[in-house]
Enzyme design. Structure first.
Site, PDB file in Angstrom:
ATOM      1  N   ALA A   8       0.848  -1.201   0.000  1.00  0.00           N
ATOM      2  CA  ALA A   8       0.000   0.000   0.000  1.00  0.00           C
ATOM      3  C   ALA A   8       0.876   1.241   0.000  1.00  0.00           C
ATOM      4  O   ALA A   8       0.715   2.127   0.825  1.00  0.00           O
ATOM      5  CB  ALA A   8      -0.917  -0.027   1.214  1.00  0.00           C
ATOM      6  N   VAL A  11       2.843   3.527  -5.093  1.00  0.00           N
ATOM      7  CA  VAL A  11       2.296   2.983  -6.336  1.00  0.00           C
ATOM      8  C   VAL A  11       0.975   2.262  -6.061  1.00  0.00           C
ATOM      9  O   VAL A  11      -0.058   2.572  -6.666  1.00  0.00           O
ATOM     10  CB  VAL A  11       3.315   2.023  -7.004  1.00  0.00           C
ATOM     11  CG1 VAL A  11       2.684   1.311  -8.189  1.00  0.00           C
ATOM     12  CG2 VAL A  11       4.551   2.788  -7.451  1.00  0.00           C
ATOM     13  N   ARG A  37       0.695   2.078   8.179  1.00  0.00           N
ATOM     14  CA  ARG A  37       0.357   2.590   6.849  1.00  0.00           C
ATOM     15  C   ARG A  37      -1.110   2.309   6.513  1.00  0.00           C
ATOM     16  O   ARG A  37      -1.818   3.166   5.984  1.00  0.00           O
ATOM     17  CB  ARG A  37       1.262   1.928   5.807  1.00  0.00           C
ATOM     18  CG  ARG A  37       1.658   2.886   4.730  1.00  0.00           C
ATOM     19  CD  ARG A  37       2.766   2.382   3.873  1.00  0.00           C
ATOM     20  NE  ARG A  37       3.444   3.541   3.289  1.00  0.00           N
ATOM     21  CZ  ARG A  37       4.395   3.454   2.390  1.00  0.00           C
ATOM     22  NH1 ARG A  37       4.820   2.285   1.982  1.00  0.00           N
ATOM     23  NH2 ARG A  37       4.939   4.532   1.902  1.00  0.00           N
ATOM     24  N   PHE A 157       3.620   3.547 -14.795  1.00  0.00           N
ATOM     25  CA  PHE A 157       4.396   4.686 -15.307  1.00  0.00           C
ATOM     26  C   PHE A 157       4.008   6.003 -14.634  1.00  0.00           C
ATOM     27  O   PHE A 157       4.450   7.062 -15.070  1.00  0.00           O
ATOM     28  CB  PHE A 157       4.192   4.812 -16.826  1.00  0.00           C
ATOM     29  CG  PHE A 157       4.818   3.688 -17.607  1.00  0.00           C
ATOM     30  CD1 PHE A 157       6.193   3.642 -17.801  1.00  0.00           C
ATOM     31  CD2 PHE A 157       4.041   2.664 -18.123  1.00  0.00           C
ATOM     32  CE1 PHE A 157       6.781   2.598 -18.512  1.00  0.00           C
ATOM     33  CE2 PHE A 157       4.622   1.617 -18.840  1.00  0.00           C
ATOM     34  CZ  PHE A 157       5.992   1.582 -19.030  1.00  0.00           C
ATOM     35  N   CYS A 272      12.707   5.888  -8.268  1.00  0.00           N
ATOM     36  CA  CYS A 272      12.872   5.058  -9.470  1.00  0.00           C
ATOM     37  C   CYS A 272      14.165   5.278 -10.246  1.00  0.00           C
ATOM     38  O   CYS A 272      14.852   4.307 -10.585  1.00  0.00           O
ATOM     39  CB  CYS A 272      11.705   5.285 -10.409  1.00  0.00           C
ATOM     40  SG  CYS A 272      10.238   4.410  -9.880  1.00  0.00           S
TER      41      CYS A 272
HETATM   42  C1  UDX Z   1       9.451   8.666 -12.607  1.00  0.00           C
HETATM   43  C2  UDX Z   1       8.880   8.496 -14.016  1.00  0.00           C
HETATM   44  O1  UDX Z   1       8.572   9.790 -14.561  1.00  0.00           O
HETATM   45  C3  UDX Z   1       7.607   7.631 -13.952  1.00  0.00           C
HETATM   46  O2  UDX Z   1       7.128   7.387 -15.266  1.00  0.00           O
HETATM   47  C4  UDX Z   1       7.955   6.316 -13.278  1.00  0.00           C
HETATM   48  O3  UDX Z   1       6.785   5.523 -13.141  1.00  0.00           O
HETATM   49  C5  UDX Z   1       8.568   6.541 -11.920  1.00  0.00           C
HETATM   50  O4  UDX Z   1       9.707   7.403 -12.027  1.00  0.00           O
HETATM   51  P1  UDX Z   1       8.846  10.180 -10.501  1.00  0.00           P
HETATM   52  O5  UDX Z   1      10.188   9.760  -9.995  1.00  0.00           O
HETATM   53  O6  UDX Z   1       7.655  10.038  -9.613  1.00  0.00           O
HETATM   54  O7  UDX Z   1       8.494   9.379 -11.850  1.00  0.00           O
HETATM   55  O8  UDX Z   1       8.903  11.732 -10.916  1.00  0.00           O
HETATM   56  P2  UDX Z   1       9.503  12.525 -12.186  1.00  0.00           P
HETATM   57  O9  UDX Z   1       8.526  13.556 -12.555  1.00  0.00           O
HETATM   58  O10 UDX Z   1       9.953  11.620 -13.247  1.00  0.00           O
HETATM   59  O11 UDX Z   1      10.773  13.289 -11.559  1.00  0.00           O
HETATM   60  C6  UDX Z   1      11.938  12.599 -11.145  1.00  0.00           C
HETATM   61  C7  UDX Z   1      13.002  13.584 -10.733  1.00  0.00           C
HETATM   62  O12 UDX Z   1      13.518  14.295 -11.857  1.00  0.00           O
HETATM   63  C8  UDX Z   1      12.509  14.656  -9.751  1.00  0.00           C
HETATM   64  O13 UDX Z   1      13.520  14.882  -8.780  1.00  0.00           O
HETATM   65  C9  UDX Z   1      12.317  15.869 -10.626  1.00  0.00           C
HETATM   66  O14 UDX Z   1      12.424  17.085  -9.923  1.00  0.00           O
HETATM   67  C10 UDX Z   1      13.461  15.695 -11.617  1.00  0.00           C
HETATM   68  N1  UDX Z   1      13.238  16.368 -12.910  1.00  0.00           N
HETATM   69  C11 UDX Z   1      12.190  16.004 -13.704  1.00  0.00           C
HETATM   70  C12 UDX Z   1      14.151  17.332 -13.343  1.00  0.00           C
HETATM   71  O15 UDX Z   1      15.120  17.660 -12.647  1.00  0.00           O
HETATM   72  N2  UDX Z   1      13.958  17.917 -14.572  1.00  0.00           N
HETATM   73  C13 UDX Z   1      12.919  17.572 -15.390  1.00  0.00           C
HETATM   74  O16 UDX Z   1      12.837  18.143 -16.499  1.00  0.00           O
HETATM   75  C14 UDX Z   1      12.008  16.595 -14.942  1.00  0.00           C
HETATM   76  P1  ADP Z   2       6.372   1.998  -3.990  1.00  0.00           P
HETATM   77  O1  ADP Z   2       6.858   3.399  -4.202  1.00  0.00           O
HETATM   78  O2  ADP Z   2       6.924   1.024  -5.004  1.00  0.00           O
HETATM   79  O3  ADP Z   2       4.883   1.915  -3.858  1.00  0.00           O
HETATM   80  P2  ADP Z   2       6.623   1.786  -1.102  1.00  0.00           P
HETATM   81  O4  ADP Z   2       7.842   1.527  -0.283  1.00  0.00           O
HETATM   82  O5  ADP Z   2       5.932   3.114  -0.982  1.00  0.00           O
HETATM   83  O6  ADP Z   2       7.028   1.484  -2.610  1.00  0.00           O
HETATM   84  O7  ADP Z   2       5.515   0.669  -0.771  1.00  0.00           O
HETATM   85  C1  ADP Z   2       5.751  -0.687  -0.729  1.00  0.00           C
HETATM   86  C2  ADP Z   2       4.873  -1.309   0.387  1.00  0.00           C
HETATM   87  O8  ADP Z   2       4.975  -2.730   0.299  1.00  0.00           O
HETATM   88  C3  ADP Z   2       5.294  -0.930   1.814  1.00  0.00           C
HETATM   89  O9  ADP Z   2       4.213  -0.288   2.479  1.00  0.00           O
HETATM   90  C4  ADP Z   2       5.639  -2.291   2.473  1.00  0.00           C
HETATM   91  O10 ADP Z   2       5.232  -2.381   3.838  1.00  0.00           O
HETATM   92  C5  ADP Z   2       4.830  -3.262   1.615  1.00  0.00           C
HETATM   93  N1  ADP Z   2       5.323  -4.641   1.663  1.00  0.00           N
HETATM   94  C6  ADP Z   2       6.585  -5.091   1.487  1.00  0.00           C
HETATM   95  N2  ADP Z   2       6.633  -6.447   1.577  1.00  0.00           N
HETATM   96  C7  ADP Z   2       5.369  -6.870   1.813  1.00  0.00           C
HETATM   97  C8  ADP Z   2       4.750  -8.169   1.996  1.00  0.00           C
HETATM   98  N3  ADP Z   2       5.467  -9.294   1.936  1.00  0.00           N
HETATM   99  N4  ADP Z   2       3.424  -8.208   2.220  1.00  0.00           N
HETATM  100  C9  ADP Z   2       2.685  -7.070   2.273  1.00  0.00           C
HETATM  101  N5  ADP Z   2       3.203  -5.835   2.099  1.00  0.00           N
HETATM  102  C10 ADP Z   2       4.519  -5.721   1.872  1.00  0.00           C
END
Ligand code: UDX
Ligand code: ADP
Length: 459
Positions: A8, A11, A37, A157, A272
């Site tokens: 939870a 994502v 959480r 994504f 990511c």
């Molecule tokens: C990213 C991907 O965009 C998304 O598709 C994937 O599922 C997860 O990773 P996220 O990390 O949530 O998403 O945010 P994003 O908007 O991509 O920004 C990532 C980092 O790059 C941030 O620190 C942002 O401030 C920075 N950034 C982004 C820049 O410095 N310049 C830009 O032009 C865009």
């Molecule tokens: P993401 O950004 O990929 O969503 P998070 O760290 O925010 O990653 O969330 C991942 C969640 O998965 C955490 O809340 C963690 O407690 C949960 N988790 C990890 N392993 C297990 C498991 N075996 N069963 C249930 N929940 C789990």
């Protein structure tokens, strides 16, 4: 149909909330081992800050969206199980510092195998290294209950800060599966049918498992590479008098290049980009492709350089010493409109400034004090009156008596502050280091500030 999502987090929570909203006849259970959480998801104060998310959760929670810690119960009842647990970079053993830690994914697969009494589609939602589906498949197929599983890859994504919008209107939905068997193709169709309730079928892409897994890593690597590319140019802009925003606009006007992800900054963060690039480097090395590995490693190296360069400006412009000087930090999350701090450039910059003896006054509208202290490895015992780091409830409090303001996250409110008032309360010369190019540098200079911004010449 019943769906269960294990994990939870940033994502799982938003993705399932949107699926529940779009598919009112589908029961969606989001489960997690972290009770705190889950309690937060069931409260008025959600654990994830995302614009628009509160309204979606309020509309469907208790109707067809449920949050609980009953992992076994929800998995057992589900037709489709999404795995959305964390896959951080390994910190020990083989591949430490680069490969992804898959122990949480493995634990999920084992639990699914243990509690299932009916056939299920198991979907990888978290970003996984290529061929993780094989690991999940091996574990599931080794259970002797006679239950049949299909494993799909359906990478998410969404970007944090725009998650709800991205989920409601995705550029594409990618579904990878076993396209060689009728059962595999049927599983792909079932999942595609779920998304087709609100996504144009032309945007739903079906591939084999490994293409889907690798596409997610590649998409993130390309996005990160664009940022590192423009950041490399930002250093050259500062040296030559070119303006990085003007260069980015001119370059991005070429339809082959496009304008997005060309915003120069103090560096990219988030859960990511770094993890996926490290993963890609590890994968290339594993398959004995050192040139390809080096290529992607450079994207990360450039990001580290950009963060170091920013901190070095502050030291240099404050006459080579930060010892005992108060520095205001505006923003701590890795980007605006999220409370997530994973791999935030603010963490490295703050650590660097602290190592120079600075006293930091940090303001972020959404990140908690507890989170900032944890990210900066500051123990509970040091919190009261420590002097090193103070968490402030407003940017005005943070900047009072400071020698400099560092802008590390582009929260919208930073562009609208009363900088005349702030100037009066700061030590002189009053510096602003804009790590996000989100302030009006010319205006601030007219107010008396000395301003440095990424990719802009210093006047
Ligand atoms: C990213 C991907 O965009 C998304 O598709 C994937 O599922 C997860 O990773 P996220 O990390 O949530 O998403 O945010 P994003 O908007 O991509 O920004 C990532 C980092 O790059 C941030 O620190 C942002 O401030 C920075 N950034 C982004 C820049 O410095 N310049 C830009 O032009 C865009
Ligand atoms: P993401 O950004 O990929 O969503 P998070 O760290 O925010 O990653 O969330 C991942 C969640 O998965 C955490 O809340 C963690 O407690 C949960 N988790 C990890 N392993 C297990 C498991 N075996 N069963 C249930 N929940 C789990």
């Amino acid at each position: 149909m019943k769906i269960c999502c294990i994990g939870a987090g940033y994502v799982g929570g938003p993705t399932m909330a949107v699926i529940a909203m779009k598919c009112p006849d589908v029961r969606v259970d989001v489960v997690d081992i972290n009770k705190k959480r889950i309690d937060a998801w069931n409260s008025d104060s959600l654990p994830v800050f995302e614009p628009g998310l509160d309204a979606v959760v309020r509309a469907v929670r208790g109707k067809n969206l449920f949050f609980s810690t009953d992992v076994a119960g929800a998995v057992s009842a589900a037709d489709i199980v999404f795995i959305s647990v964390n896959t951080p970079t390994k910190t020990y053993g083989v591949g430490a510092g680069r490969a992804s830690e898959l122990k949480y994914v493995e634990a999920c697969a084992r639990q699914i195998a243990d509690v299932s009494t009916t056939d299920k589609i198991v979907v990888e939602k978290s970003t996984m290294p290529v061929r993780t589906a094989d690991v999940i498949r091996q574990i599931l197929s080794s259970c002797d209950s006679g239950v049949k599983f299909q494993v799909l890859s359906n990478p998410e994504f969404l970007a944090e800060g725009t998650a709800v919008k991205d989920l409601e209107n995705p550029d594409r939905v990618l579904i990878g599966g076993d396209d060689k068997t009728a059962e595999g193709r049927a599983a792909i169709k079932t999942l595609a049918g779920l998304y087709a309730r609100w996504v144009d079928p032309k945007r739903i892409i079906e591939t084999n498992l490994w293409s889907s897994e690798l596409s997610k890593l590649t998409a993130n690597a390309f996005l990160a590479q664009r940022i590192s590319s423009i950041n490399a140019i930002s250093a050259l802009c500062e040296a030559t008098g070119a303006d990085v925003d003007e260069v980015a606009a001119a370059v991005g006007a070429d339809s082959r290049i496009g304008p997005k992800f060309l915003k120069s900054s103090v560096g990219f963060g988030g859960s990511c980009f770094q993890k996926d690039l490290l993963n890609l480097v590890y994968l290339c090395e594993h398959f004995n492709l050192p040139e390809a590995a080096r290529y992607w490693q450079n994207v990360l190296d450039m990001n580290a350089y950009q963060k170091r360069r920013f901190a070095a400006w502050v030291v240099k412009d404050l006459f080579g010493s930060l010892s005992g000087k108060k520095i205001a930090v505006f923003g701590f999350s890795f980007k605006e409109n999220t409370n997530d701090t994973r791999e935030s450039p603010a963490i490295d910059v703050c650590r660097n400034l602290l190592s120079e003896g600075a006293k930091l006054a940090i303001y972020d509208p959404k990140v908690s004090q507890e989170q900032i202290y944890s990210d900066l490895n500051i123990g509970e015992e040091k919190i009261p009156g420590d002097g090193g780091v103070e968490i402030c409830s407003s940017p005005y409090e943070a900047s009072k008596d400071s020698y400099a303001i560092t802008v590390l996250t582009a929260w919208g409110e930073f562009a609208c502050l009363d900088y005349v008032k702030i100037y009066k309360t700061m030590k002189k010369p009053a510096w602003i280091f804009d790590g996000r190019n989100c302030l009006d540098g010319d205006l601030l200079r007219r107010l008396g500030y000395r301003v440095r911004a990424v990719g802009k010449s210093f006047e």
